[in-house]
Design a protein around this motif. Structure first.
Motif, PDB file in Angstrom:
ATOM      1  N   SER A 194      26.200  34.867  14.770  1.00  0.00           N
ATOM      2  CA  SER A 194      26.583  36.114  15.424  1.00  0.00           C
ATOM      3  C   SER A 194      25.340  36.890  15.835  1.00  0.00           C
ATOM      4  N   THR A 195      25.561  37.900  16.638  1.00  0.00           N
ATOM      5  CA  THR A 195      24.511  38.835  17.018  1.00  0.00           C
ATOM      6  C   THR A 195      24.864  40.189  16.424  1.00  0.00           C
ATOM      7  N   THR A 196      23.916  40.755  15.709  1.00  0.00           N
ATOM      8  CA  THR A 196      24.110  42.057  15.074  1.00  0.00           C
ATOM      9  C   THR A 196      23.339  43.097  15.867  1.00  0.00           C
ATOM     10  N   TYR A 197      23.964  44.263  16.068  1.00  0.00           N
ATOM     11  CA  TYR A 197      23.371  45.329  16.868  1.00  0.00           C
ATOM     12  C   TYR A 197      23.076  46.550  16.007  1.00  0.00           C
ATOM     13  N   GLN A 255      18.985  44.141  18.863  1.00  0.00           N
ATOM     14  CA  GLN A 255      19.895  43.085  18.434  1.00  0.00           C
ATOM     15  C   GLN A 255      19.126  41.984  17.731  1.00  0.00           C
ATOM     16  N   ASN A 283      19.813  37.930  16.034  1.00  0.00           N
ATOM     17  CA  ASN A 283      20.707  36.799  15.858  1.00  0.00           C
ATOM     18  C   ASN A 283      20.771  36.478  14.368  1.00  0.00           C
ATOM     19  N   SER A 321      16.717  35.906  13.613  1.00  0.00           N
ATOM     20  CA  SER A 321      15.781  35.811  14.737  1.00  0.00           C
ATOM     21  C   SER A 321      14.549  36.685  14.551  1.00  0.00           C
TER      22      SER A 321
END
Length: 191
Positions: free
Chosen positions: A44-47, A37, A39, A176
């Motif tokens: 949002s958080t992308t997976y 993941q 940020n 991130s």
């Protein structure tokens, strides 16, 4: 190397078909995944996920210190859920397709931390850079697989990578730099 606490070790012994020598377990590609993941700008958080990778656990029940874990897969097997994001990841901004993009992990050490937990240290090669990483690992279960009718192991491990350390620092700090990973592995005795 995999070394387990007494209770977990005993459970793994029950699963091992031959106690006098190391036993090869092959990763179950259909039930092993690496989830990551990132940020995105704080919004949002992308997976993403890697699945279907190759690897093995050589478990030596009599000398656990001689056990080992190896995993490898091409970075191109990444799943992101959006083709444009995948194509960006496969560009020179991140994983340049002109480079060999095989990801490998080879264990180098272990520290037992509880009844069914351990820290597995190993060399991770990602984007052509090799660094030592530590996986906080839990033995979920060891025993006979109810459908396969052979010895089976299941583990969950977590770690956090700093992507800039692997030459993947594009767009930091907005995206991130720290990338948490969750690794779920099932492995069945070879043969």
């Amino acid at each position: 190397m995999i070394r387990l606490s007494s209770a977990a070790f005993a459970a793994a012994l029950v699963a091992a078909p031959a106690l006098a020598e190391p036993v090869n377990y092959v990763l179950d590609q259909g039930h092993s995944q690496i989830l990551f993941q990132v940020n995105h700008l704080g919004y949002s958080t992308t997976y993403g996920m890697f699945s279907g990778f190759d690897g093995q656990i050589v478990f030596d029940a009599e000398a656990p210190a001689a056990s080992s874990v190896t995993v490898s897969f091409p970075v191109a097997t990444m799943l992101t859920g959006w083709e444009a994001r995948y194509q960006h990841f496969m560009s020179p901004d991140f994983f340049d397709p002109a480079k060999d993009q095989t990801v490998t992990f080879t264990s180098t050490g272990i520290e037992v931390t509880g009844e069914n937990t351990a820290k597995i240290t190993g060399d991770l090669t990602l984007n052509g850079v090799t660094k030592s990483v530590v996986l906080d690992t839990v033995l979920n279960q060891a025993g006979e697989h109810p459908m396969e009718k052979k010895a089976w192991l299941g583990f969950t491990a977590t770690t956090t990578l700093v992507r800039s350390e692997f030459g993947l620092g594009a767009f930091t700090p907005y995206i991130s730099d720290e990338v948490p990973l969750t690794i779920n592995v099932e492995a069945g005795v070879a043969g």
